[in-house]
Design a protein around this motif. Structure first.
Motif, short mmCIF file in Angstrom:
data_model
loop_
_atom_site.label_atom_id
_atom_site.label_comp_id
_atom_site.label_asym_id
_atom_site.label_seq_id
_atom_site.Cartn_x
_atom_site.Cartn_y
_atom_site.Cartn_z
N ALA A 92 1.79 4.20 0.68
CA ALA A 92 0.45 4.78 0.84
C ALA A 92 -0.61 3.69 0.97
CB ALA A 92 0.12 5.68 -0.35
N VAL A 93 -0.47 2.64 0.17
CA VAL A 93 -1.42 1.54 0.22
C VAL A 93 -1.38 0.84 1.58
CG1 VAL A 93 -1.89 -0.77 -0.71
CG2 VAL A 93 -1.53 1.14 -2.25
N LEU A 94 -0.19 0.68 2.11
CA LEU A 94 -0.06 0.06 3.43
C LEU A 94 -0.81 0.88 4.48
CD1 LEU A 94 1.19 -1.94 5.45
CD2 LEU A 94 3.18 -0.42 5.56
N TYR A 95 -0.58 2.19 4.49
CA TYR A 95 -1.26 3.04 5.46
C TYR A 95 -2.76 3.06 5.21
CZ TYR A 95 3.33 4.83 6.88
OH TYR A 95 4.61 4.96 7.34
N HIS A 96 -3.14 3.04 3.94
CA HIS A 96 -4.56 3.02 3.58
C HIS A 96 -5.21 1.78 4.15
CE1 HIS A 96 -7.53 3.94 0.06
NE2 HIS A 96 -8.17 3.55 1.13
N ALA A 97 -4.59 0.62 3.96
CA ALA A 97 -5.14 -0.63 4.45
C ALA A 97 -5.23 -0.66 5.97
CB ALA A 97 -4.30 -1.81 3.96
N GLN A 98 -4.33 0.07 6.62
CA GLN A 98 -4.34 0.16 8.08
C GLN A 98 -5.28 1.24 8.59
OE1 GLN A 98 -0.11 0.87 8.63
NE2 GLN A 98 0.26 -1.27 9.17
N ARG A 99 -5.96 1.91 7.67
CA ARG A 99 -6.86 3.02 7.98
C ARG A 99 -6.12 4.20 8.60
NH1 ARG A 99 -12.53 0.16 10.01
NH2 ARG A 99 -12.54 -1.48 8.42
N LYS A 100 -4.86 4.32 8.28
CA LYS A 100 -4.08 5.49 8.70
C LYS A 100 -4.17 6.52 7.57
CE LYS A 100 -0.89 2.73 11.51
NZ LYS A 100 0.53 2.29 11.71
N TYR A 101 -5.37 7.04 7.42
CA TYR A 101 -5.66 7.87 6.25
C TYR A 101 -4.85 9.16 6.20
CZ TYR A 101 -9.63 4.68 6.19
OH TYR A 101 -10.41 3.56 6.19
N ALA A 102 -4.58 9.73 7.36
CA ALA A 102 -3.81 10.97 7.39
C ALA A 102 -2.38 10.76 6.90
CB ALA A 102 -3.80 11.54 8.81
N LYS A 103 -1.86 9.55 7.05
CA LYS A 103 -0.53 9.23 6.53
C LYS A 103 -0.59 8.88 5.05
CE LYS A 103 1.95 7.63 10.65
NZ LYS A 103 2.77 6.53 11.22
N ALA A 104 -1.66 8.20 4.64
CA ALA A 104 -1.78 7.80 3.24
C ALA A 104 -2.01 9.00 2.33
CB ALA A 104 -2.92 6.81 3.09
N GLU A 105 -2.78 9.97 2.78
CA GLU A 105 -3.18 11.10 1.94
C GLU A 105 -2.02 11.83 1.28
OE1 GLU A 105 -5.15 15.47 2.63
OE2 GLU A 105 -5.95 13.82 3.81
N PRO A 106 -1.02 12.32 2.04
CA PRO A 106 0.06 13.06 1.38
C PRO A 106 0.90 12.20 0.46
CG PRO A 106 0.58 12.70 3.70
CD PRO A 106 -0.84 12.30 3.51
N LEU A 107 0.97 10.90 0.74
CA LEU A 107 1.73 10.01 -0.14
C LEU A 107 1.02 9.84 -1.47
CD1 LEU A 107 2.85 7.29 2.44
CD2 LEU A 107 4.18 9.22 1.56
N TYR A 108 -0.28 9.62 -1.43
CA TYR A 108 -1.05 9.53 -2.67
C TYR A 108 -0.94 10.83 -3.47
CZ TYR A 108 -3.55 5.16 -1.57
OH TYR A 108 -3.89 3.85 -1.31
N GLN A 109 -0.96 11.96 -2.76
CA GLN A 109 -0.83 13.25 -3.44
C GLN A 109 0.50 13.36 -4.18
OE1 GLN A 109 -1.44 15.83 -0.08
NE2 GLN A 109 -3.63 16.08 -0.48
N ARG A 110 1.55 12.88 -3.54
CA ARG A 110 2.86 12.91 -4.20
C ARG A 110 2.89 11.97 -5.41
NH1 ARG A 110 8.05 12.21 -0.54
NH2 ARG A 110 8.97 12.63 -2.60
N VAL A 111 2.29 10.80 -5.24
CA VAL A 111 2.25 9.84 -6.35
C VAL A 111 1.52 10.46 -7.54
CG1 VAL A 111 1.34 7.63 -7.15
CG2 VAL A 111 2.40 7.80 -4.90
N LEU A 112 0.38 11.08 -7.27
CA LEU A 112 -0.40 11.69 -8.33
C LEU A 112 0.41 12.76 -9.06
CD1 LEU A 112 -3.11 11.94 -9.80
CD2 LEU A 112 -3.81 13.60 -8.05
N LYS A 113 1.09 13.59 -8.31
CA LYS A 113 1.90 14.65 -8.93
C LYS A 113 3.03 14.06 -9.77
CE LYS A 113 4.50 18.86 -7.82
NZ LYS A 113 4.95 19.77 -6.72
N LEU A 114 3.67 13.03 -9.25
CA LEU A 114 4.77 12.39 -9.99
C LEU A 114 4.27 11.76 -11.28
CD1 LEU A 114 6.72 10.72 -7.05
CD2 LEU A 114 7.62 12.46 -8.61
#
Length: 209
Positions: A92-114
């Protein structure tokens, strides 16, 4: 929003202060790896280490390849395995840094849930994911979705680290940025004023302030 590179800290991706975001998550992932995670898979550890090395060398395509391989290796490990959250978070951080926010968003959501399932909703580690998820929403213009995550991050930081911690000041600055975009100038000034007071007590302000 500015891009981020791996360092260490707690900034705006925490973006307002340049290089904060990715490094915190990478650092957190390293903490998650040891000692329990390392004992559970040397292949996964190899993929993650090579991914971090590639990322730090500016080889982001290779970093993504290694992180995806690591994710495939642990995808079925179960939510209790700390490697899963660590891998999702790093990707998620990689996509975030690349400004690929639509890819980072669901990954962060999964991390938060976990994390909520494993360490609990009041663990200070969650504040980073909450903040980064809020930044991702904000970057996509999803201001209403971003606000509750900023608010939750602020509450958690203050509760776990105290009302004068620099991480709280950083989060307040981030929140002020969102409030201004929502045309809530008075609230933004209140948040920013409080952040400045915290920075002043820390004997200096962050770069760019």
């Amino acid at each position: 929003m500015t891009g981020c590179r791996p360092t260490s800290g707690y900034q705006k991706c925490w973006s307002a202060y340049g290089l904060w975001t990715v490094g915190l998550i990478i650092t957190v992932c390293v903490v998650w790896w040891t000692p329990r995670a390392r004992a559970q898979g040397t292949r996964w550890e190899h993929y993650m280490a090579e991914g971090v090395k590639a990322y730090q060398s500016g080889q982001e395509t290779n970093a993504e390849m290694f992180y995806l391989a690591a994710l495939e290796d642990v995808e079925n490990a179960g939510p209790e395995d700390p490697r899963l959250a660590a891998t999702l978070n790093t990707l998620a951080v990689l996509y975030h840094a690349q400004r690929k926010y639509a890819k980072a968003e669901p990954l962060y959501q999964r991390v938060l849930k976990l994390l909520e399932q494993t360490v609990g909703p009041e663990h200070p580690t969650l504040a980073t994911t909450l903040n980064n998820l809020a930044v991702v929403y904000e970057a996509q213009g999803k201001y209403d979705e971003a606000e509750p995550f900023y608010q939750r991050a602020l509450t958690l930081i203050e509760h776990t680290l105290g009302p004068e911690h620099p991480n709280l000041a950083a989060a307040l600055d981030n929140y002020a940025d969102l409030l201004r975009k929502m045309q809530r100038e008075a609230e933004a000034e209140t948040a920013e004023t409080r952040a400045k007071a915290i920075w002043a007590k820390q004997k200096g302000q962050p770069a760019g302030k």
